[in-house]
Design a protein around this motif. Structure first.
Motif, PDB file in Angstrom:
ATOM      1  N   TYR A 142       4.657  -2.514  -4.339  1.00  0.00           N
ATOM      2  CA  TYR A 142       3.155  -2.195  -4.349  1.00  0.00           C
ATOM      3  C   TYR A 142       2.512  -1.861  -5.803  1.00  0.00           C
ATOM      4  O   TYR A 142       3.189  -0.944  -6.262  1.00  0.00           O
ATOM      5  N   TYR A 143       1.390  -2.285  -5.897  1.00  0.00           N
ATOM      6  CA  TYR A 143       0.846  -2.200  -7.415  1.00  0.00           C
ATOM      7  C   TYR A 143      -0.684  -1.939  -6.996  1.00  0.00           C
ATOM      8  O   TYR A 143      -1.225  -2.801  -6.065  1.00  0.00           O
ATOM      9  N   ASP A 144      -1.331  -1.015  -7.982  1.00  0.00           N
ATOM     10  CA  ASP A 144      -2.836  -0.946  -7.790  1.00  0.00           C
ATOM     11  C   ASP A 144      -3.535  -1.853  -8.615  1.00  0.00           C
ATOM     12  O   ASP A 144      -2.936  -2.798  -8.860  1.00  0.00           O
ATOM     13  N   ILE A 145      -4.639  -1.849  -8.537  1.00  0.00           N
ATOM     14  CA  ILE A 145      -5.716  -2.980  -9.046  1.00  0.00           C
ATOM     15  C   ILE A 145      -5.489  -3.258 -10.560  1.00  0.00           C
ATOM     16  O   ILE A 145      -5.747  -4.180 -11.159  1.00  0.00           O
ATOM     17  N   THR A 195       0.602  -6.575  -3.272  1.00  0.00           N
ATOM     18  CA  THR A 195       1.852  -6.510  -2.659  1.00  0.00           C
ATOM     19  C   THR A 195       2.911  -7.662  -3.272  1.00  0.00           C
ATOM     20  O   THR A 195       2.403  -8.920  -3.434  1.00  0.00           O
ATOM     21  N   VAL A 196       4.165  -7.362  -3.725  1.00  0.00           N
ATOM     22  CA  VAL A 196       4.912  -8.204  -4.393  1.00  0.00           C
ATOM     23  C   VAL A 196       6.337  -8.160  -3.453  1.00  0.00           C
ATOM     24  O   VAL A 196       6.830  -7.071  -3.204  1.00  0.00           O
ATOM     25  N   LYS A 197       6.661  -9.163  -3.125  1.00  0.00           N
ATOM     26  CA  LYS A 197       8.098  -9.556  -2.566  1.00  0.00           C
ATOM     27  C   LYS A 197       8.853 -10.351  -3.398  1.00  0.00           C
ATOM     28  O   LYS A 197       8.635 -11.671  -3.691  1.00  0.00           O
ATOM     29  N   LEU A 198       9.989  -9.631  -3.799  1.00  0.00           N
ATOM     30  CA  LEU A 198      10.976 -10.443  -4.512  1.00  0.00           C
ATOM     31  C   LEU A 198      12.089 -10.819  -3.864  1.00  0.00           C
ATOM     32  O   LEU A 198      12.664 -10.118  -2.996  1.00  0.00           O
ATOM     33  N   SER A 199      12.656 -12.071  -4.168  1.00  0.00           N
ATOM     34  CA  SER A 199      13.618 -12.498  -3.486  1.00  0.00           C
ATOM     35  C   SER A 199      14.609 -13.439  -4.546  1.00  0.00           C
ATOM     36  O   SER A 199      14.011 -14.405  -5.257  1.00  0.00           O
ATOM     37  N   PRO A 200      15.851 -13.377  -4.612  1.00  0.00           N
ATOM     38  CA  PRO A 200      16.646 -14.095  -5.491  1.00  0.00           C
ATOM     39  C   PRO A 200      16.659 -15.663  -5.084  1.00  0.00           C
ATOM     40  O   PRO A 200      16.541 -15.981  -3.632  1.00  0.00           O
ATOM     41  N   VAL A 201      16.728 -16.561  -5.851  1.00  0.00           N
ATOM     42  CA  VAL A 201      17.042 -17.597  -5.696  1.00  0.00           C
ATOM     43  C   VAL A 201      18.370 -18.503  -6.129  1.00  0.00           C
ATOM     44  O   VAL A 201      18.687 -18.178  -7.322  1.00  0.00           O
TER      45      VAL A 201
END
Length: 148
Positions: free
Chosen positions: A80-83, A97-103
């Motif tokens: 989570y990050y602010d503005i 909101t950031v969702k990281l996933s390996p590729v």
């Protein structure tokens, strides 16, 4: 009996005043329309600038993941990050909101014309703004560190 003498004073007529008020109102409405477009453009520019700095922060986090535990921690949960693009934990301040996933590198090796796709770590980041109807931003990251 003496007739009253009226002096004719110079003034604007009702038609002239109405016409000038109409021109003034049209000008103000035009300026207001331009200001709303300028404000929307400014907000979009600010959003893109913040997303760019946010991508840099995420890229630095990905490049600093040396071991399996760090890689697992990156993709375990949402970030989570602010503005302004700074990491936050307080639910009130959350803007991105950031969702990281390996590729899997084997899936993208031919796309990037890699001779040895096993030597690259690829990540997909899905950046969303929960309070907005804006579509999510998908970013693909890669690091040249040996695959874990």
């Amino acid at each position: 009996m003496q007739r009253a003498k009226f002096r004719r004073t110079r003034a604007f007529s009702l038609v002239e005043i109405s016409l000038s008020l109409g021109i003034f109102a049209f000008s103000i409405l035009s300026i207001m329309g331009i200001l709303t477009v300028a404000l929307d453009t400014f907000r979009e520019s600010q959003r893109e600038s913040t997303l760019t700095s946010l991508v840099r922060v995420i890229d630095a986090d990905i490049r600093s993941a040396y071991d399996e535990a760090a890689v697992t921690a990156l993709s375990a949960s949402n970030r989570y990050y602010d503005i302004t693009g700074k990491s936050v934990t307080n639910a009130v301040e959350i803007y991105y909101t950031v969702k990281l996933s390996p590729v899997a590198a084997s899936n993208t090796g031919t796309v990037f014309m890699l001779e040895n796709p096993a030597n690259i770590n690829l990540w997909s980041a899905r950046i969303t703004i929960p309070s907005s109807n804006a579509p999510p931003v998908n970013v693909l990251f890669g690091s040249t560190r040996p695959a874990l």
